[in-house]
Design a protein around this motif. Structure first.
Motif, PDB file in Angstrom:
ATOM      1  N   GLY A 166      -6.977   4.216  18.271  1.00  0.00           N
ATOM      2  CA  GLY A 166      -6.015   5.498  18.472  1.00  0.00           C
ATOM      3  C   GLY A 166      -6.209   6.303  17.376  1.00  0.00           C
ATOM      4  N   LEU A 167      -5.979   7.780  17.702  1.00  0.00           N
ATOM      5  CA  LEU A 167      -6.384   8.803  16.587  1.00  0.00           C
ATOM      6  C   LEU A 167      -4.966   9.799  16.535  1.00  0.00           C
ATOM      7  N   GLU A 168      -4.648  10.117  15.308  1.00  0.00           N
ATOM      8  CA  GLU A 168      -3.762  11.141  14.974  1.00  0.00           C
ATOM      9  C   GLU A 168      -4.557  11.980  14.251  1.00  0.00           C
ATOM     10  N   VAL A 169      -4.006  13.493  14.635  1.00  0.00           N
ATOM     11  CA  VAL A 169      -4.776  14.568  13.732  1.00  0.00           C
ATOM     12  C   VAL A 169      -3.769  15.630  13.111  1.00  0.00           C
ATOM     13  N   LYS A 291       2.249   2.693  12.376  1.00  0.00           N
ATOM     14  CA  LYS A 291       1.041   1.962  12.384  1.00  0.00           C
ATOM     15  C   LYS A 291       0.284   1.972  11.287  1.00  0.00           C
ATOM     16  N   VAL A 292       0.986   2.086  10.265  1.00  0.00           N
ATOM     17  CA  VAL A 292       0.195   2.310   8.775  1.00  0.00           C
ATOM     18  C   VAL A 292      -0.515   0.956   8.767  1.00  0.00           C
ATOM     19  N   ALA A 293       0.011   0.011   8.934  1.00  0.00           N
ATOM     20  CA  ALA A 293      -0.756  -1.332   8.760  1.00  0.00           C
ATOM     21  C   ALA A 293      -2.014  -1.484   9.608  1.00  0.00           C
ATOM     22  N   GLN A 294      -1.990  -0.802  10.569  1.00  0.00           N
ATOM     23  CA  GLN A 294      -3.110  -0.646  11.650  1.00  0.00           C
ATOM     24  C   GLN A 294      -4.240   0.258  11.083  1.00  0.00           C
ATOM     25  N   HIS A 295      -3.962   1.103  10.124  1.00  0.00           N
ATOM     26  CA  HIS A 295      -4.848   2.103   9.783  1.00  0.00           C
ATOM     27  C   HIS A 295      -6.338   1.649   9.366  1.00  0.00           C
ATOM     28  N   GLN A 296      -7.232   2.360  10.052  1.00  0.00           N
ATOM     29  CA  GLN A 296      -8.483   1.726   9.696  1.00  0.00           C
ATOM     30  C   GLN A 296      -9.438   2.681   8.523  1.00  0.00           C
ATOM     31  N   PHE A 297      -9.383   4.074   8.815  1.00  0.00           N
ATOM     32  CA  PHE A 297     -10.031   4.824   8.130  1.00  0.00           C
ATOM     33  C   PHE A 297      -9.435   6.440   8.296  1.00  0.00           C
ATOM     34  N   GLY A 329       1.467   4.178   1.828  1.00  0.00           N
ATOM     35  CA  GLY A 329       0.913   2.918   1.235  1.00  0.00           C
ATOM     36  C   GLY A 329      -0.541   2.844   1.952  1.00  0.00           C
ATOM     37  N   ILE A 330      -1.227   3.717   2.204  1.00  0.00           N
ATOM     38  CA  ILE A 330      -2.601   3.766   2.840  1.00  0.00           C
ATOM     39  C   ILE A 330      -3.432   3.706   1.477  1.00  0.00           C
ATOM     40  N   GLU A 331      -4.329   2.654   1.429  1.00  0.00           N
ATOM     41  CA  GLU A 331      -5.088   2.642   0.062  1.00  0.00           C
ATOM     42  C   GLU A 331      -6.706   2.637   0.590  1.00  0.00           C
ATOM     43  N   GLY A 362      -6.885  10.381  11.476  1.00  0.00           N
ATOM     44  CA  GLY A 362      -6.764   8.905  11.245  1.00  0.00           C
ATOM     45  C   GLY A 362      -6.776   8.184  12.314  1.00  0.00           C
ATOM     46  N   ILE A 363      -7.492   7.135  12.105  1.00  0.00           N
ATOM     47  CA  ILE A 363      -8.156   6.165  13.004  1.00  0.00           C
ATOM     48  C   ILE A 363      -7.514   5.054  12.940  1.00  0.00           C
ATOM     49  N   TYR A 364      -6.642   4.404  14.055  1.00  0.00           N
ATOM     50  CA  TYR A 364      -5.775   3.263  13.885  1.00  0.00           C
ATOM     51  C   TYR A 364      -6.331   2.230  14.747  1.00  0.00           C
ATOM     52  N   ASP A 365      -6.089   0.892  14.664  1.00  0.00           N
ATOM     53  CA  ASP A 365      -6.472  -0.221  15.717  1.00  0.00           C
ATOM     54  C   ASP A 365      -5.471  -0.056  16.798  1.00  0.00           C
TER      55      ASP A 365
END
Lengths: 365, 409
Positions: A166-169, A291-297, A329-331, A362-365
Motif C-alpha cells: 500500500g502507498l499513501e502520499v 495501518k501504522v503498525a504495517q508501516h514499512q518505510f 508512533g512510527i519510529e 508512506g509504504i505499508y504492508d
C-alpha cells in the motif's frame, strides 16, 4: 540505509545485510558526487540476479543524514522495474502491465515532456493512481544519464516501479501568494517569454521590486528568484509551484517543469518556518492512521531548491518530518532524495510534476 | 474577506484558462482534449468525458457515443441511450451521487457525478471520487455554464469544419477521378482516330483490289486469265475476312469478361500447333513442348489460345527459310500461383528497333507477310486482361524468345 563506501563488494554486502525476501527488489538513490562505479555495481548485481532500479540525485537522505556522495538503499516488493526511454519524443511507449495502482517513478528532471508522460500514465492507470517520485539529475542543471535499472544508465528516461504494498502520499509546499495574478501570455514548454503581454523578465523583476523592494542587481538570477517562485492556480489543492532557475540568451525565464500558455500564475514567497511546517503536513498526510503498525518505510522527495533556500534550516525540515512520524508512533528510519522536481498523485486526480515541494510516500504492508 | 477575494480570483483564473482552452483547434479530437484536460486538471476532477450524438458519426442509433475521456482507460461503457439523458439547454447541469446517465464505467465507483448539457450535440460527464474533497453542486459548477456554451460553439465549428473537409476531400477525389477518366478518354480518342484511319485504309486496299480484279474478269476472254484473277479475288477476300476477324477479337477482348475454366495446358499448346500445321512455311520445323508441373490449370482458355496462336503462328511464319534445322520450342512451367510460357525459335528474328513498338495497333515489323498488324496488339490486350506479362528478346538471324507469365486464381 545510507552507505558512503565505494568498494563494490563491501557496498553489496551492506545491501544484502537487510534483504527481506527472495523476490525483493533493490531501490537505490545515488548521490551525484558518489565515487561508485555504476557499471561495476551493475555487473555485480546482475551476476547475483538482484533486480534494482533508481536514480542519481543532487543529494540523498538516509540513516538520519544528508549525503552528497553516498548511496541509499531500500528493499521493496513489486513488479519488475520498467525503463521508459525518449520521454521528450512525441511517441514513447508506456508498455507497463498494470500490476497495481501504486507507483514509484523517477524521471530525468531536465527532460521536456514530463507532463505528457504523467498524463499518459494517468490515461493508462486511471483514477486510483497513487504515485511518489521525482526528477533525477545534476544540481549543475546539465543533462546527464541519471535513471537506471539492471539494463543500464539512461538520460531522457523514466523508471517505473509498481508496488505490491500500500502507498499513501502527502504533498505540500508552504509557499504563499505574494503578487499576481499574471497571465503567461507566451510560453514555450518550460520557458516563460511573456507575462501580461510584456517581456516576462521585466514584469517579474518589476513585481518583486514593487512588492518586496528586492533587486536582482549584484546577485545571480537564481539567488533572488529562489525566494520568489511562480505557481499555477489549481482549485481544491495547493497551487503548483514552478521554480525559475535561470534566464536564457533571449532574456526569457527558464523554469523547471512546463508552464502551459495562458496559465494564470502568481509570484510566491514564504517564510522559512512555513516551508518547514509544510514538510510536517506532507509527512502527516502520508500516514495511514489505521495501518501504522504495517508501516514499512517512507520515501521523502524534497526539492533541492528548498534545501538551497532553507540553507541550515533544511535540517529543521527533516526534523519536522521525523516529528510527524513520531506523533503517530512510527519510529522507522526514512529515506529520501533531494530532486529536480517532485512527482505525486494521492489517489484522485492528475499526477503532477511539482517544484519546491515535499512529497512523502508512506509504504505499508 | 481576503479568502472570498482569493476564491473569486481563483475562479476567474480557472475560467480564463478554460475559455482560452476552447476552440484551440478545428480538429474535433484536439478541441475536446484541450478543454476537458484543462477542466479536469484545473478543477481537480478525477474524470471527464465528452459524449456526442451518434448521428454526428452517421451511426443510426438513438444514443450518445463516448468521443473523448481523461483518463482514457474507462472505456467499458462507450454509449448511452439518448432517452436516459434528460433534455436540457446548453450549459445546464445535473449533479447526482449515483450515475443517472447510463451504465457505470470501469474505474468509476461511488462519488459525485455531474452532466453538463451540450444540447442535441451531447453532454460532458464529470466524476469526482469519494476520496476527492470536490463534491459537485450547482454552486461550484454554475460558473462553468458560460464557458461550456463557448465550448459548444467551438464544437459546432469543429463539426462543420470536419464536414467541410470531408466534402472537399470527396470533391477532390471526384475531380481526380474525372481528370483520370478524361485522360483515358483522350487516349482512347487518339487510338480510335488511328484505328479508323488504319482500318479504313486496310479495308479499302483489298476492296480496291477486288474491284480491279472484277473489272479484269469482265473484260478478259481468256479462261486462264479469269482463273488467275478469281484466285487473286479469293486471296483478297480471305485477307478482308482475316482483318474483320481481328477487329472482332479486339472488341471481344475488351468487352467479354475473363472466364475461369479448367484447361489441359499441354493439350492447349499441341492443339495450337495442330491448328497451324497447314500454315504456309510450316514444313520441316521441329516442334517441341516441355511441361513442368501439373497439366491442369484454371484460366480463360479462349484468351490463352489467341495468345499462343499468335506467338506460335508468328514463330512459324517468320522461320528461317534457309535453315534446315528450324525449331519452335514451347516450355510450360505450371505452378500453383502462375503459369509461364517460353516460346523460343531460331527464325529470322526481329530488329531491336521494332521490338518496343511491336505491340502497337497496326504496327508491322516486316513486309514479308502482309498481316493485319493487329495480332500482337490482340495478344497484349488479352494478356493484360489476364493480368499477365509478356516480354520479347530477339536477335536478327538468331531467333526470338517470348516469355509470358499469367497469374492463376
Amino acid at each position: 540505509m545510507l552507505s558512503e563506501i565505494h568498494n563494490i563488494d563491501a557496498l553489496v554486502n551492506n545491501f544484502l545485510s537487510n534483504k527481506k525476501g527472495e523476490s525483493s527488489i533493490l531501490l537505490l538513490l545515488l548521490a551525484e558526487k558518489s565515487a561508485i562505479d555504476f557499471e561495476a555495481l551493475k555487473i555485480q548485481l546482475n551476476a547475483m540476479d538482484i533486480l534494482f532500479f533508481g536514480g542519481i540525485f543532487p543529494c540523498v537522505y538516509g540513516s538520519s543524514k544528508v549525503s552528497e556522495n553516498g548511496v541509499v538503499h531500500q528493499w521493496v516488493e513489486g513488479s519488475r522495474p520498467t525503463i521508459i526511454e525518449n520521454i521528450s519524443g512525441q511517441r514513447f511507449s508506456l508498455d507497463i502491465k498494470q500490476f497495481s495502482s501504486n507507483a514509484i517513478v523517477f524521471i530525468d528532471g531536465l527532460t521536456s515532456g514530463i507532463d505528457r508522460f504523467l498524463s499518459k500514465f494517468y490515461n493508462s492507470f486511471g483514477t486510483d493512481l497513487k504515485m511518489v517520485g521525482g526528477g533525477a539529475g545534476s544540481i549543475s542543471l546539465e543533462s546527464m544519464p541519471c535513471i537506471f535499472d539492471n539494463t543500464g544508465l539512461y538520460a531522457d528516461a523514466a523508471v517505473v516501479f509498481l508496488l505490491k504494498d500500500g502507498l499513501e502520499v502527502g504533498i505540500r509546499h508552504g509557499w504563499k501568494r505574494a503578487a499576481g495574478p499574471f497571465v503567461a501570455t507566451k510560453t514555450d514548454k518550460n520557458v516563460i517569454q511573456e507575462l501580461n503581454w510584456r517581456p516576462a523578465l521585466e514584469t517579474y523583476k518589476e513585481a518583486i521590486s514593487i512588492n518586496y523592494q528586492t533587486s536582482f542587481d549584484g546577485a545571480s538570477f537564481f539567488d533572488t528568484a529562489k525566494k520568489f517562485p511562480f505557481a499555477m492556480v489549481k482549485e481544491g489543492a495547493e497551487d503548483i509551484v514552478r521554480d525559475p532557475i535561470t534566464v536564457d540568451e533571449a532574456g526569457h525565464i527558464v523554469c523547471v517543469g512546463t508552464i502551459p500558455e495562458n496559465s494564470v500564475l502568481n509570484i510566491m514567497t514564504a517564510e522559512k518556518k512555513q516551508l518547514v511546517y509544510a514538510a510536517y503536513e506532507a509527512a502527516s498526510a502520508s500516514i495511514m492512521h489505521n495501518k501504522v503498525a504495517q508501516h514499512q518505510f517512507s520515501l521523502i522527495i524534497d526539492c533541492i531548491s528548498r534545501k538551497l533556500f532553507l540553507e541550515d534550516d533544511f535540517f529543521e525540515e527533516l526534523k519536522m518530518i521525523d516529528k510527524a512520524f513520531e506523533a503517530f508512533g512510527i519510529e522507522e528510519d526514512f529515506i529520501g532524495a533531494m530532486t529536480l522536481g517532485e512527482i505525486g498523485a494521492v489517489g484522485s486526480g492528475f499526477p503532477q510534476f511539482f517544484n519546491k515541494t515535499v512529497v512523502v510516500g508512506g509504504i505499508y504492508d | 474577506m481576503i479568502d472570498k477575494e482569493t476564491n473569486i480570483i481563483n475562479e476567474l483564473a480557472v475560467l480564463y484558462e478554460l475559455s482560452l482552452s476552447t476552440g484551440t483547434s478545428l480538429d474535433l479530437g484536439q478541441n475536446c482534449a484541450s478543454f476537458i484536460d484543462t477542466l479536469v486538471n484545473k478543477k481537480n476532477i478525477d474524470y471527464g468525458a465528452v459524449y456526442l450524438n451518434a448521428s454526428i458519426f452517421n451511426v443510426e442509433a438513438e444514443e450518445y457515443l463516448k468521443f473523448y475521456s481523461i483518463p482514457q482507460n474507462n472505456l467499458d461503457a462507450d454509449s448511452i441511450p439518448i432517452s436516459k439523458v434528460p433534455s436540457l439547454n446548453i450549459g445546464e447541469i445535473i449533479c447526482c451521487n449515483e450515475i443517472d446517465c447510463g451504465e457505470a464505467e470501469k474505474g468509476l465507483g461511488r462519488g459525485s457525478y455531474a452532466a453538463i448539457s451540450l444540447g442535441e450535440t451531447g453532454f460532458i460527464k464529470l466524476y469526482s471520487s469519494e476520496t476527492n474533497d470536490l463534491k459537485f453542486n450547482e454552486t461550484n459548477l454554475n460558473p462553468l455554464t458560460g464557458v461550456v456554451r463557448k465550448f459548444h460553439t467551438s464544437l459546432q465549428g469543429s463539426l462543420a469544419h470536419s464536414l467541410l473537409e470531408s466534402e472537399i476531400s470527396h470533391r477532390k477525389d471526384s475531380e481526380s477521378k474525372l481528370r483520370a477518366r478524361n485522360e483515358e478518354l483522350k487516349k482512347l480518342n487518339v487510338q480510335l482516330d488511328r484505328f479508323v484511319y488504319s482500318a479504313s485504309h486496310d479495308l479499302r486496299a483489298p476492296l480496291a483490289s477486288i474491284l480491279g480484279l472484277i473489272n479484269l474478269i469482265e473484260r478478259s476472254d481468256s479462261k486462264e486469265d479469269r482463273s488467275i484473277s478469281i484466285e487473286l479475288l479469293k486471296s483478297n477476300i480471305m485477307k478482308l475476312d482475316g482483318f474483320i476477324h481481328d477487329i472482332i477479337e479486339i472488341t471481344r477482348s475488351s468487352r467479354v469478361e475473363v472466364k475461369h475454366e479448367t484447361i489441359d495446358v499441354y493439350e492447349l499448346v499441341s492443339g495450337v500447333f495442330n491448328n497451324l500445321k497447314f500454315l504456309k512455311g510450316n514444313k520441316n520445323i521441329q516442334e517441341c513442348i516441355e511441361l513442368s508441373g501439373d497439366r491442369q490449370l484454371v484460366s480463360d482458355k479462349h484468351r490463352l489460345e489467341i495468345v499462343l496462336n499468335n506467338i506460335i503462328g508468328n514463330a512459324l511464319k517468320y522461320s528461317n527459310p534457309d535453315s534446315s534445322e528450324s525449331y519452335i520450342q514451347v516450355v510450360i512451367d505450371n505452378q500453383p500461383n502462375a503459369v509461364a510460357f517460353k516460346i523460343k525459335d531460331n527464325g529470322i528474328g526481329i530488329d531491336p528497333f521494332h521490338v518496343e513498338k511491336i505491340f502497337d495497333m497496326f504496327y508491322r515489323a516486316t513486309d514479308i507477310n502482309a498481316g493485319s498488324g493487329l495480332g500482337l496488339y490482340i495478344t497484349k490486350e488479352n494478356i493484360e486482361r489476364l493480368k499477365g506479362t509478356i516480354t520479347i528478346r530477339s536477335e536478327i538471324g538468331e531467333g526470338t524468345e517470348v516469355n509470358i507469365k499469367i497469374p492463376l486464381s
